[in-house]
Design a protein around this motif. Structure first.
Motif, PDB file in Angstrom:
ATOM      1  N   PRO A 194      63.612  84.124  -2.155  1.00 46.39           N
ATOM      2  CA  PRO A 194      63.024  82.900  -1.617  1.00 46.39           C
ATOM      3  C   PRO A 194      62.763  83.072  -0.120  1.00 46.39           C
ATOM      4  O   PRO A 194      63.515  83.735   0.578  1.00 46.39           O
ATOM      5  N   MET A 195      61.689  82.492   0.332  1.00 42.15           N
ATOM      6  CA  MET A 195      61.337  82.528   1.751  1.00 42.15           C
ATOM      7  C   MET A 195      61.017  81.108   2.181  1.00 42.15           C
ATOM      8  O   MET A 195      60.800  80.235   1.363  1.00 42.15           O
ATOM      9  N   GLY A 196      60.991  80.910   3.487  1.00 40.93           N
ATOM     10  CA  GLY A 196      60.659  79.605   4.026  1.00 40.93           C
ATOM     11  C   GLY A 196      61.882  78.714   4.112  1.00 40.93           C
ATOM     12  O   GLY A 196      63.014  79.168   4.167  1.00 40.93           O
ATOM     13  N   ARG A 197      61.621  77.442   4.080  1.00 36.91           N
ATOM     14  CA  ARG A 197      62.691  76.457   4.266  1.00 36.91           C
ATOM     15  C   ARG A 197      63.535  76.304   3.011  1.00 36.91           C
ATOM     16  O   ARG A 197      63.066  76.518   1.898  1.00 36.91           O
ATOM     17  N   PHE A 198      64.791  75.889   3.233  1.00 33.34           N
ATOM     18  CA  PHE A 198      65.691  75.627   2.116  1.00 33.34           C
ATOM     19  C   PHE A 198      66.703  74.560   2.506  1.00 33.34           C
ATOM     20  O   PHE A 198      66.917  74.298   3.691  1.00 33.34           O
ATOM     21  N   GLN A 199      67.287  73.958   1.503  1.00 31.86           N
ATOM     22  CA  GLN A 199      68.362  72.991   1.700  1.00 31.86           C
ATOM     23  C   GLN A 199      69.679  73.754   1.607  1.00 31.86           C
ATOM     24  O   GLN A 199      69.983  74.331   0.571  1.00 31.86           O
ATOM     25  N   PRO A 200      70.474  73.804   2.666  1.00 31.92           N
ATOM     26  CA  PRO A 200      71.698  74.602   2.655  1.00 31.92           C
ATOM     27  C   PRO A 200      72.741  74.077   1.675  1.00 31.92           C
ATOM     28  O   PRO A 200      72.856  72.877   1.446  1.00 31.92           O
ATOM     29  N   SER A 201      73.480  75.028   1.096  1.00 30.49           N
ATOM     30  CA  SER A 201      74.598  74.689   0.219  1.00 30.49           C
ATOM     31  C   SER A 201      75.632  75.807   0.310  1.00 30.49           C
ATOM     32  O   SER A 201      75.374  76.855   0.895  1.00 30.49           O
ATOM     33  N   ALA A 202      76.763  75.597  -0.305  1.00 28.10           N
ATOM     34  CA  ALA A 202      77.851  76.573  -0.243  1.00 28.10           C
ATOM     35  C   ALA A 202      77.505  77.879  -0.952  1.00 28.10           C
ATOM     36  O   ALA A 202      78.171  78.874  -0.756  1.00 28.10           O
ATOM     37  N   GLN A 203      76.456  77.900  -1.740  1.00 32.54           N
ATOM     38  CA  GLN A 203      76.073  79.137  -2.421  1.00 32.54           C
ATOM     39  C   GLN A 203      75.319  80.092  -1.500  1.00 32.54           C
ATOM     40  O   GLN A 203      75.103  81.242  -1.840  1.00 32.54           O
ATOM     41  N   HIS A 204      74.908  79.636  -0.321  1.00 34.67           N
ATOM     42  CA  HIS A 204      74.146  80.462   0.595  1.00 34.67           C
ATOM     43  C   HIS A 204      75.073  81.267   1.508  1.00 34.67           C
ATOM     44  O   HIS A 204      76.151  80.804   1.857  1.00 34.67           O
ATOM     45  N   PRO A 205      74.629  82.466   1.911  1.00 31.48           N
ATOM     46  CA  PRO A 205      75.475  83.304   2.764  1.00 31.48           C
ATOM     47  C   PRO A 205      75.795  82.624   4.095  1.00 31.48           C
ATOM     48  O   PRO A 205      74.935  82.012   4.704  1.00 31.48           O
ATOM     49  N   GLY A 206      77.055  82.744   4.507  1.00 28.72           N
ATOM     50  CA  GLY A 206      77.489  82.179   5.778  1.00 28.72           C
ATOM     51  C   GLY A 206      77.825  80.712   5.730  1.00 28.72           C
ATOM     52  O   GLY A 206      78.189  80.123   6.740  1.00 28.72           O
ATOM     53  N   GLU A 243      65.675  78.015   7.522  1.00 32.36           N
ATOM     54  CA  GLU A 243      64.601  78.862   7.017  1.00 32.36           C
ATOM     55  C   GLU A 243      65.112  80.269   6.735  1.00 32.36           C
ATOM     56  O   GLU A 243      65.813  80.861   7.557  1.00 32.36           O
ATOM     57  N   TRP A 244      64.743  80.787   5.563  1.00 33.46           N
ATOM     58  CA  TRP A 244      65.100  82.148   5.187  1.00 33.46           C
ATOM     59  C   TRP A 244      64.356  83.145   6.060  1.00 33.46           C
ATOM     60  O   TRP A 244      63.198  82.941   6.405  1.00 33.46           O
ATOM     61  N   GLU A 245      65.011  84.230   6.338  1.00 27.16           N
ATOM     62  CA  GLU A 245      64.401  85.365   7.026  1.00 27.16           C
ATOM     63  C   GLU A 245      64.006  86.398   5.969  1.00 27.16           C
ATOM     64  O   GLU A 245      64.503  86.367   4.844  1.00 27.16           O
ATOM     65  N   PRO A 246      63.162  87.353   6.327  1.00 22.71           N
ATOM     66  CA  PRO A 246      62.778  88.388   5.363  1.00 22.71           C
ATOM     67  C   PRO A 246      63.985  89.238   4.941  1.00 22.71           C
ATOM     68  O   PRO A 246      64.993  89.309   5.640  1.00 22.71           O
ATOM     69  N   GLU A 247      63.839  89.893   3.805  1.00 21.46           N
ATOM     70  CA  GLU A 247      64.865  90.786   3.301  1.00 21.46           C
ATOM     71  C   GLU A 247      65.215  91.831   4.358  1.00 21.46           C
ATOM     72  O   GLU A 247      64.343  92.333   5.053  1.00 21.46           O
ATOM     73  N   ASP A 248      66.483  92.158   4.474  1.00 22.42           N
ATOM     74  CA  ASP A 248      67.012  93.148   5.415  1.00 22.42           C
ATOM     75  C   ASP A 248      66.890  92.731   6.878  1.00 22.42           C
ATOM     76  O   ASP A 248      67.083  93.554   7.768  1.00 22.42           O
ATOM     77  N   ALA A 249      66.581  91.468   7.171  1.00 25.90           N
ATOM     78  CA  ALA A 249      66.580  90.989   8.559  1.00 25.90           C
ATOM     79  C   ALA A 249      68.023  90.950   9.053  1.00 25.90           C
ATOM     80  O   ALA A 249      68.979  90.990   8.270  1.00 25.90           O
ATOM     81  N   GLU A 250      68.181  90.836  10.352  1.00 23.56           N
ATOM     82  CA  GLU A 250      69.521  90.810  10.947  1.00 23.56           C
ATOM     83  C   GLU A 250      70.350  89.640  10.402  1.00 23.56           C
ATOM     84  O   GLU A 250      71.537  89.766  10.176  1.00 23.56           O
ATOM     85  N   CYS A 251      69.722  88.510  10.198  1.00 21.69           N
ATOM     86  CA  CYS A 251      70.382  87.325   9.645  1.00 21.69           C
ATOM     87  C   CYS A 251      69.629  86.907   8.384  1.00 21.69           C
ATOM     88  O   CYS A 251      68.414  87.061   8.301  1.00 21.69           O
ATOM     89  N   ALA A 252      70.346  86.345   7.418  1.00 20.81           N
ATOM     90  CA  ALA A 252      69.705  85.894   6.183  1.00 20.81           C
ATOM     91  C   ALA A 252      68.839  84.659   6.425  1.00 20.81           C
ATOM     92  O   ALA A 252      67.819  84.478   5.779  1.00 20.81           O
ATOM     93  N   TRP A 253      69.271  83.808   7.371  1.00 20.79           N
ATOM     94  CA  TRP A 253      68.548  82.568   7.629  1.00 20.79           C
ATOM     95  C   TRP A 253      68.746  82.154   9.079  1.00 20.79           C
ATOM     96  O   TRP A 253      69.655  82.632   9.750  1.00 20.79           O
ATOM     97  N   PHE A 254      67.890  81.257   9.530  1.00 20.59           N
ATOM     98  CA  PHE A 254      68.020  80.661  10.855  1.00 20.59           C
ATOM     99  C   PHE A 254      68.004  79.150  10.720  1.00 20.59           C
ATOM    100  O   PHE A 254      67.402  78.595   9.809  1.00 20.59           O
ATOM    101  N   MET A 255      68.675  78.505  11.659  1.00 19.68           N
ATOM    102  CA  MET A 255      68.596  77.059  11.821  1.00 19.68           C
ATOM    103  C   MET A 255      67.715  76.839  13.039  1.00 19.68           C
ATOM    104  O   MET A 255      68.043  77.286  14.133  1.00 19.68           O
ATOM    105  N   ASN A 256      66.583  76.172  12.835  1.00 17.09           N
ATOM    106  CA  ASN A 256      65.616  75.964  13.910  1.00 17.09           C
ATOM    107  C   ASN A 256      65.444  74.481  14.191  1.00 17.09           C
ATOM    108  O   ASN A 256      65.565  73.655  13.277  1.00 17.09           O
TER     109      ASN A 256
END
Length: 184
Positions: free
Chosen positions: A79-91, A154-167
């Motif tokens: 998945p790419m783009g925006r997402f609703q955070p939950s406990a299943q997501h990394p970090g 928002e999800w970052e691309p595969e193998d990015a330094e972070c899996a997602w960013f909060m913007n």
């Protein structure tokens, strides 16, 4: 470098069981994943993405901690783009009374809720349980710095330094979430 010879089972989309080298002697060791790509020009020719991960591992096709499973399926798109955070997501693995609390590498924190009282309760509990702060005056002082913000995840691309960013969200963004932010 000579090309790596692949066993017949090494195909893109093959489901695999993988064990990290440090866990080879443990009883419950396998993690399930999928072969996402193959590059026979290198020794670690298989790119494997473990279920629940957003990055690949480069693995030799004859690695002792790799077991090829019978199932071959299309490689799922990340998945790419925006997402609703939950406990299943990394970090995002700390929840108090339904409020996710995330601590970033730089020590900043965020409680994902618009309700200040719930944010304060969740952050205070996090500071006690995870950060080991037992001085209530220090906790009260930290909570005074909580600020309300509107953000998007928002999800970052595969193998990015972070899996997602909060913007920061722009004014009027209907996908923005209310959070309470605590700087380090």
């Amino acid at each position: 470098m000579p090309e790596t010879t692949l066993p017949a089972q090494a195909t893109v989309g093959r489901r695999v069981a993988f064990t990290h080298h440090r866990d080879l002697s443990k009883a419950c060791r396998d993690q399930i994943g999928i072969i996402t790509a193959i590059d026979t020009g290198q020794r670690a020719a298989l790119r494997i993405r473990l279920d629940g991960s957003r990055s690949n591992l480069n693995v030799a096709p004859d690695y002792e901690g790799l077991r090829y499973l019978d199932e071959v399926v299309p490689v799922p798109e990340l998945p790419m783009g925006r997402f609703q955070p939950s406990a299943q997501h990394p970090g995002m693995d700390y929840i108090y009374d339904g409020v996710l609390v995330v601590e970033f590498e730089d020590g900043d924190m965020v409680a994902i809720t618009e309700d200040r009282a719930r944010a304060e309760a969740a952050v205070a509990t996090y500071l006690r349980d995870q950060a080991g702060i037992d001085d209530e005056a220090d906790i009260r002082e930290a909570l005074a710095d909580l600020t309300s913000r509107r953000v998007v995840f928002e999800w970052e691309p595969e193998d990015a330094e972070c899996a997602w960013f909060m913007n920061p969200a722009v004014e009027g963004d209907d996908q923005a979430l209310g959070v309470h932010y605590l700087p380090a």
